[in-house]
Design a protein around this motif. Structure first.
Motif, PDB file in Angstrom:
ATOM      1  N   GLN A  21      -1.417  -1.536  14.956  1.00  0.00           N
ATOM      2  CA  GLN A  21      -2.815  -1.113  14.945  1.00  0.00           C
ATOM      3  C   GLN A  21      -3.545  -1.549  13.665  1.00  0.00           C
ATOM      4  N   ASN A  22      -2.833  -1.551  12.535  1.00  0.00           N
ATOM      5  CA  ASN A  22      -3.452  -1.995  11.284  1.00  0.00           C
ATOM      6  C   ASN A  22      -3.230  -3.489  11.107  1.00  0.00           C
ATOM      7  N   ILE A  23      -4.320  -4.191  10.869  1.00  0.00           N
ATOM      8  CA  ILE A  23      -4.234  -5.633  10.665  1.00  0.00           C
ATOM      9  C   ILE A  23      -4.748  -5.937   9.261  1.00  0.00           C
ATOM     10  N   ILE A  24      -3.969  -6.684   8.507  1.00  0.00           N
ATOM     11  CA  ILE A  24      -4.372  -7.084   7.164  1.00  0.00           C
ATOM     12  C   ILE A  24      -4.410  -8.607   7.118  1.00  0.00           C
ATOM     13  N   TRP A  25      -5.479  -9.137   6.550  1.00  0.00           N
ATOM     14  CA  TRP A  25      -5.457 -10.559   6.232  1.00  0.00           C
ATOM     15  C   TRP A  25      -5.940 -10.743   4.808  1.00  0.00           C
ATOM     16  N   MET A  26      -5.500 -11.848   4.217  1.00  0.00           N
ATOM     17  CA  MET A  26      -5.753 -12.115   2.803  1.00  0.00           C
ATOM     18  C   MET A  26      -5.605 -13.590   2.532  1.00  0.00           C
ATOM     19  N   ASP A  27      -6.074 -14.031   1.369  1.00  0.00           N
ATOM     20  CA  ASP A  27      -5.880 -15.425   0.982  1.00  0.00           C
ATOM     21  C   ASP A  27      -4.401 -15.665   0.694  1.00  0.00           C
ATOM     22  N   ALA A  28      -3.926 -16.824   1.060  1.00  0.00           N
ATOM     23  CA  ALA A  28      -2.504 -17.153   0.893  1.00  0.00           C
ATOM     24  C   ALA A  28      -2.192 -17.748  -0.479  1.00  0.00           C
ATOM     25  N   ASP A  29      -3.207 -17.849  -1.341  1.00  0.00           N
ATOM     26  CA  ASP A  29      -2.983 -18.476  -2.642  1.00  0.00           C
ATOM     27  C   ASP A  29      -2.677 -17.465  -3.751  1.00  0.00           C
ATOM     28  N   PHE A  30      -2.452 -16.215  -3.359  1.00  0.00           N
ATOM     29  CA  PHE A  30      -2.127 -15.109  -4.274  1.00  0.00           C
ATOM     30  C   PHE A  30      -3.286 -14.686  -5.155  1.00  0.00           C
ATOM     31  N   GLN A  31      -4.496 -15.172  -4.869  1.00  0.00           N
ATOM     32  CA  GLN A  31      -5.651 -14.616  -5.570  1.00  0.00           C
ATOM     33  C   GLN A  31      -5.860 -13.179  -5.079  1.00  0.00           C
ATOM     34  N   HIS A  32      -5.414 -12.918  -3.856  1.00  0.00           N
ATOM     35  CA  HIS A  32      -5.382 -11.557  -3.316  1.00  0.00           C
ATOM     36  C   HIS A  32      -3.952 -11.049  -3.470  1.00  0.00           C
ATOM     37  N   PRO A  33      -3.684 -10.254  -4.510  1.00  0.00           N
ATOM     38  CA  PRO A  33      -2.300  -9.828  -4.760  1.00  0.00           C
ATOM     39  C   PRO A  33      -1.759  -8.914  -3.653  1.00  0.00           C
ATOM     40  N   PRO A  34      -0.571  -9.213  -3.139  1.00  0.00           N
ATOM     41  CA  PRO A  34       0.031  -8.394  -2.083  1.00  0.00           C
ATOM     42  C   PRO A  34       0.300  -6.947  -2.509  1.00  0.00           C
ATOM     43  N   LYS A  35       0.301  -6.678  -3.808  1.00  0.00           N
ATOM     44  CA  LYS A  35       0.619  -5.318  -4.280  1.00  0.00           C
ATOM     45  C   LYS A  35      -0.388  -4.273  -3.791  1.00  0.00           C
ATOM     46  N   TYR A  36      -1.533  -4.694  -3.256  1.00  0.00           N
ATOM     47  CA  TYR A  36      -2.532  -3.736  -2.753  1.00  0.00           C
ATOM     48  C   TYR A  36      -2.305  -3.353  -1.291  1.00  0.00           C
ATOM     49  N   ILE A  37      -1.348  -3.956  -0.638  1.00  0.00           N
ATOM     50  CA  ILE A  37      -1.109  -3.685   0.786  1.00  0.00           C
ATOM     51  C   ILE A  37      -0.785  -2.210   1.028  1.00  0.00           C
ATOM     52  N   GLY A  38      -0.001  -1.616   0.138  1.00  0.00           N
ATOM     53  CA  GLY A  38       0.336  -0.190   0.281  1.00  0.00           C
ATOM     54  C   GLY A  38      -0.898   0.693   0.245  1.00  0.00           C
ATOM     55  N   GLU A  39      -1.788   0.432  -0.699  1.00  0.00           N
ATOM     56  CA  GLU A  39      -3.023   1.218  -0.811  1.00  0.00           C
ATOM     57  C   GLU A  39      -3.936   0.978   0.390  1.00  0.00           C
ATOM     58  N   LEU A  40      -3.993  -0.266   0.852  1.00  0.00           N
ATOM     59  CA  LEU A  40      -4.804  -0.580   2.037  1.00  0.00           C
ATOM     60  C   LEU A  40      -4.324   0.228   3.243  1.00  0.00           C
ATOM     61  N   THR A  41      -3.019   0.224   3.491  1.00  0.00           N
ATOM     62  CA  THR A  41      -2.497   0.928   4.668  1.00  0.00           C
ATOM     63  C   THR A  41      -2.619   2.444   4.506  1.00  0.00           C
ATOM     64  N   GLU A  42      -2.457   2.945   3.293  1.00  0.00           N
ATOM     65  CA  GLU A  42      -2.609   4.393   3.040  1.00  0.00           C
ATOM     66  C   GLU A  42      -4.041   4.835   3.349  1.00  0.00           C
ATOM     67  N   LYS A  43      -5.017   4.089   2.841  1.00  0.00           N
ATOM     68  CA  LYS A  43      -6.436   4.433   3.066  1.00  0.00           C
ATOM     69  C   LYS A  43      -6.840   4.236   4.531  1.00  0.00           C
ATOM     70  N   SER A  44      -6.132   3.352   5.232  1.00  0.00           N
ATOM     71  CA  SER A  44      -6.496   3.078   6.630  1.00  0.00           C
ATOM     72  C   SER A  44      -6.206   4.272   7.548  1.00  0.00           C
ATOM     73  N   LYS A  45      -5.497   5.273   7.030  1.00  0.00           N
ATOM     74  CA  LYS A  45      -5.267   6.492   7.827  1.00  0.00           C
ATOM     75  C   LYS A  45      -6.577   7.217   8.076  1.00  0.00           C
ATOM     76  N   ASN A  46      -7.540   7.049   7.172  1.00  0.00           N
ATOM     77  CA  ASN A  46      -8.813   7.763   7.274  1.00  0.00           C
ATOM     78  C   ASN A  46     -10.032   6.878   7.509  1.00  0.00           C
ATOM     79  N   PHE A  47      -9.823   5.565   7.550  1.00  0.00           N
ATOM     80  CA  PHE A  47     -10.949   4.641   7.713  1.00  0.00           C
ATOM     81  C   PHE A  47     -10.613   3.544   8.712  1.00  0.00           C
ATOM     82  N   ASP A  48     -11.650   3.036   9.385  1.00  0.00           N
ATOM     83  CA  ASP A  48     -11.460   1.936  10.332  1.00  0.00           C
ATOM     84  C   ASP A  48     -11.232   0.611   9.614  1.00  0.00           C
ATOM     85  N   ALA A  49     -11.863   0.461   8.450  1.00  0.00           N
ATOM     86  CA  ALA A  49     -11.728  -0.774   7.675  1.00  0.00           C
ATOM     87  C   ALA A  49     -11.648  -0.434   6.190  1.00  0.00           C
TER      88      ALA A  49
END
Length: 179
Positions: A21-49
């Motif tokens: 149900q949760n879809i994440i996309w990001m730049d593949a050049d690591f300008q978007h650090p993967p370390k934020y994925i946990g926070e993204l999925t945690e916040k997605s419990k209460n938000f659509d985006a």
């Protein structure tokens, strides 16, 4: 198929094939650090985006480091986002983020549309007009591991076309506010 896909079409393919149900996309050049994925999925419990924003007060931009050269396209991105905020929705700061966690069911009746990064402006307008809940979180972007910015300043036909698409996208989404 051997058709050349643009960014929005490629992400649409990923969404269609996603199993969760949760879809994440990001730049593949690591300008978007993967370390934020946990926070993204945690916040997605209460938000659509949940959008990682480079322009929140708490966000840290790599180019704020005086030792690193701030190139012109970063200024363009900043200016374009200011313009979007002025013309579209004041509560969104990063209309060209490209780093998001979003619910798959949002795409049951819609698809991403756009040429390159402009798809994100149209996505935010769609979310706001359909009353989906959105939150932005601050993040520290990193230097690219490789490659160049999609809006790198190199004045050629492709660059002019890209600028045209971004401005056209902004105008069309501004007009949608009144339709």
């Amino acid at each position: 198929s051997n058709l050349r896909k643009n960014l929005a079409q490629s992400i649409n393919d990923g969404i269609k094939n996603a199993q969760y149900q949760n879809i994440i996309w990001m730049d593949a050049d690591f300008q978007h650090p993967p370390k934020y994925i946990g926070e993204l999925t945690e916040k997605s419990k209460n938000f659509d985006a949940v959008i990682c924003s480079r322009f929140l007060k708490e966000s840290e931009r790599y180019f704020n480091d005086k030792k690193l050269e701030k190139n012109i396209n970063e200024n363009q991105s900043y200016f374009y986002n200011k313009l979007c905020r002025f013309l579209l929705f004041k509560d969104i700061t990063d209309y060209t983020s490209g780093y998001i966690c979003i619910k798959k069911n949002i795409f049951n009746n819609s698809q991403l549309k756009g040429f390159y990064g402009d798809y994100f402006v149209t996505l935010i307008t769609y979310l706001k007009r359909n009353n989906y809940s959105i939150i932005e979180i601050p993040f520290k972007d990193e230097l690219r591991a490789s490659g160049l910015s999609k809006t790198i300043v190199n004045v050629n036909v492709k660059y002019i076309y890209t600028c045209f698409r971004y401005i056209l996208t902004l105008i069309l989404n501004f007009l949608k506010k009144f339709i």
